[in-house]
Design a protein around this motif. Structure first.
Motif, PDB file in Angstrom:
ATOM      1  N   MET A   1       0.665  -5.222   7.430  1.00 51.03           N
ATOM      2  CA  MET A   1       2.067  -5.378   7.105  1.00 51.03           C
ATOM      3  C   MET A   1       2.534  -4.129   6.351  1.00 51.03           C
ATOM      4  N   PRO A   2       3.557  -3.444   6.828  1.00 49.43           N
ATOM      5  CA  PRO A   2       3.992  -2.220   6.152  1.00 49.43           C
ATOM      6  C   PRO A   2       4.624  -2.506   4.794  1.00 49.43           C
ATOM      7  N   LEU A   3       4.493  -1.550   3.912  1.00 50.90           N
ATOM      8  CA  LEU A   3       5.152  -1.608   2.611  1.00 50.90           C
ATOM      9  C   LEU A   3       6.403  -0.740   2.697  1.00 50.90           C
ATOM     10  N   TYR A   4       7.483  -1.214   2.125  1.00 51.14           N
ATOM     11  CA  TYR A   4       8.763  -0.521   2.265  1.00 51.14           C
ATOM     12  C   TYR A   4       9.198   0.118   0.954  1.00 51.14           C
ATOM     13  N   PRO A   5       9.973   1.230   1.034  1.00 51.46           N
ATOM     14  CA  PRO A   5      10.471   1.867  -0.187  1.00 51.46           C
ATOM     15  C   PRO A   5      11.180   0.859  -1.084  1.00 51.46           C
ATOM     16  N   GLY A   6      10.890   0.948  -2.366  1.00 50.13           N
ATOM     17  CA  GLY A   6      11.476   0.049  -3.348  1.00 50.13           C
ATOM     18  C   GLY A   6      10.652  -1.192  -3.622  1.00 50.13           C
ATOM     19  N   GLU A   7       9.727  -1.530  -2.718  1.00 53.84           N
ATOM     20  CA  GLU A   7       8.883  -2.716  -2.890  1.00 53.84           C
ATOM     21  C   GLU A   7       7.943  -2.504  -4.079  1.00 53.84           C
ATOM     22  N   LEU A   8       7.770  -3.551  -4.881  1.00 59.06           N
ATOM     23  CA  LEU A   8       6.875  -3.494  -6.029  1.00 59.06           C
ATOM     24  C   LEU A   8       5.590  -4.236  -5.681  1.00 59.06           C
ATOM     25  N   TYR A  24      -7.200   2.116   9.912  1.00 58.74           N
ATOM     26  CA  TYR A  24      -7.629   1.106   8.955  1.00 58.74           C
ATOM     27  C   TYR A  24      -6.564   0.727   7.941  1.00 58.74           C
ATOM     28  N   GLY A  25      -5.419   1.411   7.957  1.00 61.75           N
ATOM     29  CA  GLY A  25      -4.378   1.104   6.992  1.00 61.75           C
ATOM     30  C   GLY A  25      -3.401   2.253   6.858  1.00 61.75           C
ATOM     31  N   ALA A  26      -2.864   2.417   5.660  1.00 60.33           N
ATOM     32  CA  ALA A  26      -1.839   3.429   5.420  1.00 60.33           C
ATOM     33  C   ALA A  26      -1.975   3.977   4.001  1.00 60.33           C
ATOM     34  N   VAL A  27      -1.325   5.126   3.777  1.00 65.05           N
ATOM     35  CA  VAL A  27      -1.281   5.737   2.456  1.00 65.05           C
ATOM     36  C   VAL A  27       0.196   5.909   2.093  1.00 65.05           C
ATOM     37  N   TYR A  28       0.527   5.498   0.879  1.00 66.59           N
ATOM     38  CA  TYR A  28       1.898   5.561   0.394  1.00 66.59           C
ATOM     39  C   TYR A  28       1.977   6.380  -0.881  1.00 66.59           C
ATOM     40  N   ARG A  29       3.106   7.018  -1.072  1.00 67.01           N
ATOM     41  CA  ARG A  29       3.413   7.586  -2.381  1.00 67.01           C
ATOM     42  C   ARG A  29       4.115   6.473  -3.136  1.00 67.01           C
ATOM     43  N   ALA A  30       3.695   6.248  -4.378  1.00 71.69           N
ATOM     44  CA  ALA A  30       4.266   5.175  -5.176  1.00 71.69           C
ATOM     45  C   ALA A  30       4.419   5.652  -6.615  1.00 71.69           C
ATOM     46  N   ARG A  31       5.128   4.859  -7.385  1.00 77.24           N
ATOM     47  CA  ARG A  31       5.319   5.139  -8.803  1.00 77.24           C
ATOM     48  C   ARG A  31       4.678   4.022  -9.602  1.00 77.24           C
ATOM     49  N   ASP A  32       3.757   4.383 -10.489  1.00 79.55           N
ATOM     50  CA  ASP A  32       3.166   3.421 -11.414  1.00 79.55           C
ATOM     51  C   ASP A  32       4.206   3.197 -12.509  1.00 79.55           C
ATOM     52  N   VAL A  33       4.863   2.041 -12.483  1.00 79.71           N
ATOM     53  CA  VAL A  33       5.950   1.784 -13.431  1.00 79.71           C
ATOM     54  C   VAL A  33       5.433   1.463 -14.830  1.00 79.71           C
ATOM     55  N   VAL A  34       4.149   1.159 -14.961  1.00 79.75           N
ATOM     56  CA  VAL A  34       3.554   0.902 -16.274  1.00 79.75           C
ATOM     57  C   VAL A  34       3.220   2.223 -16.965  1.00 79.75           C
ATOM     58  N   ASP A  35       2.501   3.112 -16.260  1.00 82.58           N
ATOM     59  CA  ASP A  35       2.096   4.393 -16.850  1.00 82.58           C
ATOM     60  C   ASP A  35       3.082   5.520 -16.559  1.00 82.58           C
ATOM     61  N   ASN A  36       4.126   5.218 -15.782  1.00 85.99           N
ATOM     62  CA  ASN A  36       5.186   6.177 -15.478  1.00 85.99           C
ATOM     63  C   ASN A  36       4.652   7.466 -14.853  1.00 85.99           C
ATOM     64  N   LEU A  37       3.892   7.310 -13.746  1.00 84.48           N
ATOM     65  CA  LEU A  37       3.389   8.473 -13.033  1.00 84.48           C
ATOM     66  C   LEU A  37       3.326   8.190 -11.537  1.00 84.48           C
ATOM     67  N   ASP A  38       3.387   9.264 -10.754  1.00 82.90           N
ATOM     68  CA  ASP A  38       3.288   9.146  -9.303  1.00 82.90           C
ATOM     69  C   ASP A  38       1.831   8.955  -8.903  1.00 82.90           C
ATOM     70  N   VAL A  39       1.614   8.094  -7.920  1.00 87.92           N
ATOM     71  CA  VAL A  39       0.268   7.805  -7.446  1.00 87.92           C
ATOM     72  C   VAL A  39       0.262   7.787  -5.914  1.00 87.92           C
ATOM     73  N   ALA A  40      -0.931   7.918  -5.367  1.00 88.32           N
ATOM     74  CA  ALA A  40      -1.149   7.691  -3.941  1.00 88.32           C
ATOM     75  C   ALA A  40      -1.798   6.320  -3.837  1.00 88.32           C
ATOM     76  N   LEU A  41      -1.245   5.462  -3.004  1.00 85.91           N
ATOM     77  CA  LEU A  41      -1.737   4.104  -2.861  1.00 85.91           C
ATOM     78  C   LEU A  41      -2.248   3.947  -1.433  1.00 85.91           C
ATOM     79  N   LYS A  42      -3.552   3.759  -1.303  1.00 84.74           N
ATOM     80  CA  LYS A  42      -4.165   3.631   0.017  1.00 84.74           C
ATOM     81  C   LYS A  42      -4.405   2.160   0.309  1.00 84.74           C
ATOM     82  N   GLU A  43      -3.878   1.698   1.427  1.00 84.40           N
ATOM     83  CA  GLU A  43      -3.975   0.297   1.822  1.00 84.40           C
ATOM     84  C   GLU A  43      -5.017   0.156   2.932  1.00 84.40           C
ATOM     85  N   TYR A  44      -5.984  -0.744   2.727  1.00 86.05           N
ATOM     86  CA  TYR A  44      -6.970  -1.095   3.749  1.00 86.05           C
ATOM     87  C   TYR A  44      -6.656  -2.508   4.202  1.00 86.05           C
ATOM     88  N   LEU A  45      -6.491  -2.700   5.485  1.00 87.54           N
ATOM     89  CA  LEU A  45      -5.997  -3.968   5.997  1.00 87.54           C
ATOM     90  C   LEU A  45      -7.044  -5.068   6.123  1.00 87.54           C
TER      91      LEU A  45
END
Length: 178
Positions: A1-8, A24-45
């Motif tokens: 299932m894809p993750l969409y911009p703005g999704e938490l 096997y999945g996807a890689v997203y750029r995301a924002r860690d809203v707790v630590d306030n930093l950009d992260v790469a989020l790799k999804e394995y299905l």
């Protein structure tokens, strides 16, 4: 299932954009809203119980790796029935594949310097008994300060051959063709 911009995701990671998709999945750029930093989020299905055990073990192993040219693993978690997620430091910059697409053939001396720089994190990984399995131009990033980073090592301990078509060792490709 894809993750969409703005999704938490996991009450912590706000999806910014899709970076890459694979078998096997996807890689997203995301924002860690707790630590306030950009992260790469790799999804394995694959979220089977067996794969979750292997995933946790391999994610812990990857989080022990510390090298300035490798993105640091920051978190890992599973969402039942959806997938498993590996969160790592986001490396800002441009990858070699994009540079090739933008400029065409690149100067030999520049390529040699970048590839020599990639040997440092590779040497570190090999000293730690860790494989990368997905070395290709899209996974070599040049940061704005000129530092060369090797990204997207996958999770070799899962027994998954993550290399891209044309970039794996011939003996690995032969195993997949059987």
């Amino acid at each position: 299932m894809p993750l969409y911009p703005g999704e938490l995701l996991n009450k912590r990671y706000r999806i910014h954009s899709l970076l890459a998709e694979g078998q096997y999945g996807a890689v997203y750029r995301a924002r860690d809203v707790v630590d306030n930093l950009d992260v790469a989020l790799k999804e394995y299905l694959d979220s089977s119980v067996e794969m979750q055990k292997l995933f946790r073990k391999e994610a812990r192993r990857l989080s022990d790796l510390l090298h300035p040219q490798l993105p640091q693993v920051l978190d890992h978690f599973a969402i039942e029935g959806t997938g498993q997620y590996l969160v790592s430091q986001y490396i800002d910059g441009v990858d070699l594949q994009s540079l090739l697409g933008q400029y065409g053939r690149l100067p030999t001396e520049r390529i040699i310097a970048w590839l020599q720089a990639v040997c440092e994190p590779l040497s570190y990984l090999h000293q730690k008994g860790q494989l990368h399995l997905n070395i290709k131009p899209a996974n070599i990033r040049i940061a704005p300060d000129g530092t060369v980073h090797l990204v997207d090592s996958g999770l070799p301990g899962l027994g998954v051959h993550l290399h891209s078509q044309g970039y794996g060792a011939p003996e690995q490709q032969a195993q997949l063709d059987v």
